[in-house]
Write a protein that holds these residues in place. Structure first.
Motif, mmCIF file in Angstrom:
data_model
loop_
_atom_site.group_PDB
_atom_site.id
_atom_site.type_symbol
_atom_site.label_atom_id
_atom_site.label_comp_id
_atom_site.label_asym_id
_atom_site.label_seq_id
_atom_site.Cartn_x
_atom_site.Cartn_y
_atom_site.Cartn_z
ATOM 1 N N GLN A 141 0.828 -1.184 -0.025
ATOM 2 C CA GLN A 141 -0.086 -0.094 0.040
ATOM 3 C C GLN A 141 0.831 1.201 -0.027
ATOM 4 O O GLN A 141 1.821 1.204 0.577
ATOM 5 C CB GLN A 141 -1.148 0.138 1.273
ATOM 6 N N GLN A 142 0.479 2.296 -0.795
ATOM 7 C CA GLN A 142 1.038 3.608 -0.760
ATOM 8 C C GLN A 142 0.562 4.462 0.434
ATOM 9 O O GLN A 142 -0.940 4.569 0.382
ATOM 10 C CB GLN A 142 1.187 4.064 -2.077
ATOM 11 N N TYR A 143 1.142 5.316 1.094
ATOM 12 C CA TYR A 143 0.775 6.703 1.941
ATOM 13 C C TYR A 143 1.572 7.618 1.279
ATOM 14 O O TYR A 143 2.454 7.791 0.978
ATOM 15 C CB TYR A 143 1.486 5.774 3.170
ATOM 16 N N ASP A 144 0.587 8.575 1.475
ATOM 17 C CA ASP A 144 0.915 10.082 1.222
ATOM 18 C C ASP A 144 1.565 10.672 2.480
ATOM 19 O O ASP A 144 1.455 10.418 3.494
ATOM 20 C CB ASP A 144 -0.241 10.972 0.944
ATOM 21 N N ILE A 145 2.790 11.613 1.914
ATOM 22 C CA ILE A 145 3.584 12.103 3.008
ATOM 23 C C ILE A 145 4.090 13.521 2.124
ATOM 24 O O ILE A 145 4.177 13.662 1.147
ATOM 25 C CB ILE A 145 4.765 11.474 3.242
ATOM 26 N N GLU A 146 3.743 14.714 3.279
ATOM 27 C CA GLU A 146 4.274 16.086 2.716
ATOM 28 C C GLU A 146 5.700 16.374 3.248
ATOM 29 O O GLU A 146 5.748 16.207 4.418
ATOM 30 C CB GLU A 146 3.251 16.920 2.916
ATOM 31 N N LEU A 147 6.329 16.828 2.193
ATOM 32 C CA LEU A 147 7.748 17.199 2.790
ATOM 33 C C LEU A 147 7.952 18.532 2.639
ATOM 34 O O LEU A 147 7.607 19.052 1.626
ATOM 35 C CB LEU A 147 8.830 16.386 2.176
ATOM 36 N N MET A 148 8.315 19.350 3.593
ATOM 37 C CA MET A 148 8.335 20.749 3.778
ATOM 38 C C MET A 148 9.843 21.086 3.273
ATOM 39 O O MET A 148 10.644 20.622 3.696
ATOM 40 C CB MET A 148 7.897 21.381 4.814
ATOM 41 N N ALA A 149 9.932 22.544 2.839
ATOM 42 C CA ALA A 149 11.240 23.048 2.667
ATOM 43 C C ALA A 149 12.054 23.052 3.907
ATOM 44 O O ALA A 149 11.460 23.027 4.960
ATOM 45 C CB ALA A 149 11.141 24.259 1.919
ATOM 46 N N TYR A 150 13.319 23.104 3.859
ATOM 47 C CA TYR A 150 14.295 22.932 5.177
ATOM 48 C C TYR A 150 14.136 24.160 5.949
ATOM 49 O O TYR A 150 13.865 23.959 7.233
ATOM 50 C CB TYR A 150 15.540 22.958 4.503
ATOM 51 N N ASP A 151 13.447 25.249 5.408
ATOM 52 C CA ASP A 151 13.323 26.407 6.293
ATOM 53 C C ASP A 151 11.762 26.780 6.629
ATOM 54 O O ASP A 151 11.363 27.674 7.026
ATOM 55 C CB ASP A 151 13.906 27.566 5.455
ATOM 56 N N GLN A 152 10.982 25.862 6.355
ATOM 57 C CA GLN A 152 9.581 25.864 6.766
ATOM 58 C C GLN A 152 9.247 25.133 8.175
ATOM 59 O O GLN A 152 9.689 23.993 8.357
ATOM 60 C CB GLN A 152 8.820 25.343 5.723
ATOM 61 N N TRP A 153 8.377 25.826 9.049
ATOM 62 C CA TRP A 153 8.171 25.197 10.173
ATOM 63 C C TRP A 153 6.764 24.609 10.322
ATOM 64 O O TRP A 153 6.002 25.247 9.385
ATOM 65 C CB TRP A 153 8.169 26.399 11.394
ATOM 66 N N MET A 154 6.371 23.880 10.947
ATOM 67 C CA MET A 154 5.027 23.168 10.770
ATOM 68 C C MET A 154 3.937 23.758 11.711
ATOM 69 O O MET A 154 2.962 23.414 11.836
ATOM 70 C CB MET A 154 5.106 21.637 10.928
ATOM 71 N N GLY A 155 4.574 24.888 12.367
ATOM 72 C CA GLY A 155 3.516 25.830 13.371
ATOM 73 C C GLY A 155 3.144 24.693 14.500
ATOM 74 O O GLY A 155 4.274 23.921 15.042
ATOM 75 N N LEU A 156 1.965 25.023 14.941
ATOM 76 C CA LEU A 156 1.496 24.180 16.146
ATOM 77 C C LEU A 156 1.116 22.599 15.939
ATOM 78 O O LEU A 156 0.520 21.919 16.824
ATOM 79 C CB LEU A 156 0.736 25.002 16.790
ATOM 80 N N THR A 157 1.113 22.226 14.545
ATOM 81 C CA THR A 157 0.380 21.043 14.300
ATOM 82 C C THR A 157 1.159 19.912 14.880
ATOM 83 O O THR A 157 0.413 18.772 15.272
ATOM 84 C CB THR A 157 0.352 21.008 12.863
ATOM 85 N N GLU A 158 2.327 19.769 14.774
ATOM 86 C CA GLU A 158 3.133 18.778 15.337
ATOM 87 C C GLU A 158 4.564 19.078 15.581
ATOM 88 O O GLU A 158 5.176 19.483 15.017
ATOM 89 C CB GLU A 158 3.454 17.628 14.034
ATOM 90 N N HIS A 159 4.827 18.864 16.914
ATOM 91 C CA HIS A 159 5.912 19.216 17.580
ATOM 92 C C HIS A 159 6.372 20.604 17.489
ATOM 93 O O HIS A 159 7.536 20.876 16.955
ATOM 94 C CB HIS A 159 7.107 18.260 17.111
ATOM 95 N N PRO A 160 5.772 21.420 17.966
ATOM 96 C CA PRO A 160 5.917 22.769 18.063
ATOM 97 C C PRO A 160 7.240 23.129 18.759
ATOM 98 O O PRO A 160 7.777 24.224 18.300
ATOM 99 C CB PRO A 160 4.713 23.528 18.686
ATOM 100 N N GLN A 161 7.770 22.455 19.506
ATOM 101 C CA GLN A 161 9.227 22.817 19.982
ATOM 102 C C GLN A 161 10.337 22.980 19.046
ATOM 103 O O GLN A 161 11.315 23.138 19.348
ATOM 104 C CB GLN A 161 9.549 21.732 21.125
ATOM 105 N N THR A 162 10.022 22.228 17.955
ATOM 106 C CA THR A 162 11.020 22.148 16.746
ATOM 107 C C THR A 162 11.557 23.434 16.313
ATOM 108 O O THR A 162 12.369 23.738 15.621
ATOM 109 C CB THR A 162 10.847 21.217 15.735
ATOM 110 N N ILE A 163 10.775 24.778 16.621
ATOM 111 C CA ILE A 163 11.079 25.892 16.125
ATOM 112 C C ILE A 163 12.336 26.479 16.363
ATOM 113 O O ILE A 163 13.081 27.202 15.881
ATOM 114 C CB ILE A 163 9.942 27.060 16.594
ATOM 115 N N ALA A 164 12.817 25.884 17.657
ATOM 116 C CA ALA A 164 14.169 26.358 18.256
ATOM 117 C C ALA A 164 15.294 25.549 17.351
ATOM 118 O O ALA A 164 16.312 26.076 17.132
ATOM 119 C CB ALA A 164 14.518 25.487 19.787
#
Length: 167
Positions: free
Chosen positions: A107-130
């Motif tokens: 089975q195939q599963y979708d995944i979204e990859l963001m650019a290296y300088d994009q933050w995911m906001g508060l949706t997933e692991h917001p502490q990664t902003i550091a």
């Protein structure tokens, strides 16, 4: 063909900061044998364009009706690919389950990859902003130079001494 049910819990949007901080993309993967037959030498594989190939350890037997959780299952985005992205990419990865030489589920599963300088906001692991604090970035030097010029005008010194002087 044996019937297998796969339940996978994974982060559907990934950026370089997650990888840099060692946060696992796959939270859990469970394989359930929904057939009436035993499955022998079961192995789970993961592959995709932006994902490093992975194969789990071989599970000798999964009895009918039994669910087996694979806690060490890994979905590892390729770090070089992640850091080179300048725009968001929606792609996928494939999870394949084999029993011996036979493919019993794919089975195939979708995944979204963001650019290296994009933050995911508060949706997933917001502490990664550091992770976006990069004191050695060339832009920081330019800001420090400008701030030094302003300090010279204000107090006659270009040095940042606040905590040392108690000011």
């Amino acid at each position: 063909m044996a019937v297998i049910e796969v339940n996978i819990d994974y982060i559907k949007t990934v950026n370089y900061a997650l990888h840099h901080n060692g946060i696992a993309v796959c939270k859990s993967l469970e394989v359930k044998n929904t057939s009436g037959d035993e499955l022998r030498n079961v192995q789970v594989h993961c592959e995709g364009k932006f994902v490093k190939p992975y194969s789990s350890a071989v599970v000798p037997v999964i009895k009918p009706g039994v669910a087996m959780r694979l806690p060490d299952f890994t979905i590892a985005p390729d770090a070089e690919e992640l850091v080179s992205l300048t725009e968001r990419v929606i792609t996928d990865f494939t999870v394949k389950v084999t029993a011996g030489d036979e493919t019993v589920h794919e089975q195939q599963y979708d995944i979204e990859l963001m650019a290296y300088d994009q933050w995911m906001g508060l949706t997933e692991h917001p502490q990664t902003i550091a992770s976006f604090i990069t004191p050695n970035h060339p832009a920081v030097s330019a800001i420090l130079l400008k701030a030094s010029e302003i300090l010279l005008q204000v107090n006659g010194s270009t040095t940042f001494t606040a905590y040392q002087t108690g000011n």
